[in-house]
Motif scaffolding. Structure first.
Motif, PDB file in Angstrom:
ATOM      1  N   ALA A 225       3.296  -1.820   3.205  1.00 36.93           N
ATOM      2  CA  ALA A 225       1.921  -1.652   2.749  1.00 36.93           C
ATOM      3  C   ALA A 225       1.341  -2.959   2.222  1.00 36.93           C
ATOM      4  O   ALA A 225       0.261  -2.972   1.676  1.00 36.93           O
ATOM      5  CB  ALA A 225       1.857  -0.580   1.662  1.00 36.93           C
TER       6      ALA A 225
ATOM      7  N   ARG B 105      -6.532   2.556   5.025  1.00 39.87           N
ATOM      8  CA  ARG B 105      -6.321   3.925   5.474  1.00 39.87           C
ATOM      9  C   ARG B 105      -7.652   4.593   5.792  1.00 39.87           C
ATOM     10  O   ARG B 105      -8.692   4.245   5.226  1.00 39.87           O
ATOM     11  CB  ARG B 105      -5.547   4.741   4.454  1.00 39.87           C
ATOM     12  CG  ARG B 105      -6.275   4.996   3.147  1.00 39.87           C
ATOM     13  CD  ARG B 105      -5.336   5.655   2.168  1.00 39.87           C
ATOM     14  NE  ARG B 105      -6.033   6.142   0.994  1.00 39.87           N
ATOM     15  CZ  ARG B 105      -5.437   6.672  -0.045  1.00 39.87           C
ATOM     16  NH1 ARG B 105      -4.133   6.814  -0.067  1.00 39.87           N
ATOM     17  NH2 ARG B 105      -6.131   7.101  -1.068  1.00 39.87           N
TER      18      ARG B 105
ATOM     19  N   ASP C 152      -2.601   6.142   6.915  1.00 33.13           N
ATOM     20  CA  ASP C 152      -2.383   4.737   6.580  1.00 33.13           C
ATOM     21  C   ASP C 152      -2.199   3.906   7.839  1.00 33.13           C
ATOM     22  O   ASP C 152      -1.702   4.397   8.852  1.00 33.13           O
ATOM     23  CB  ASP C 152      -1.125   4.584   5.720  1.00 33.13           C
ATOM     24  CG  ASP C 152      -1.330   5.016   4.286  1.00 33.13           C
ATOM     25  OD1 ASP C 152      -2.480   4.973   3.803  1.00 33.13           O
ATOM     26  OD2 ASP C 152      -0.343   5.389   3.633  1.00 33.13           O
TER      27      ASP C 152
END
Length: 125
Positions: free
Chosen positions: A17, A47, A60
């Motif tokens: 991420a 996202r 995401d």
């Protein structure tokens, strides 16, 4: 009751991420069609999001140049079974097409969605 939508297990395993050098894709409404109303691209969070009955569903993604990898899709159980994930991913993939991006469907739901829709095969990286 706290919203547990961000803590549910994902179907794609661990994801990266962290920020990418490519930056976010274009943010804003994912599509203006009636079937996609309410879906937004939250570029800061990387996202696509849809709020339904006060619950947040999201997909995401990671960006690497013109390639967008969908890592997982979450729909809270309170709004499950209503086609929310399909609506969310349909709008997200429509946005990818408009922006000229290619996708990697790491998320099993996105992979199955693309497989069920032959007209989306050209989006695959």
């Amino acid at each position: 009751m706290p919203d547990k939508s961000d803590t549910r297990p994902t179907d794609a395993g661990p994801t990266d991420a962290g920020p990418t050098s490519a930056g976010p894709i274009e943010s804003g409404p994912a599509d203006s069609g009636p079937a996609d109303s309410g879906v937004i691209d939250n570029g800061a969070a990387r996202r696509f999001e849809l709020i339904e009955d006060g619950h947040l569903a999201f997909a995401d993604y990671r960006v690497d140049g013109d390639i967008v990898t969908f890592t997982h899709t979450i729909v809270p159980p309170e709004i499950g079974g209503r086609g929310i994930a399909g609506r969310l991913i349909g709008a997200a993939l429509a946005a990818m097409r408009r922006q000229g991006k290619k996708i990697v469907p790491q998320c099993s739901f996105v992979a199955a969605y693309v497989q069920r829709h032959p007209d989306l095969q050209d989006l695959l990286a």
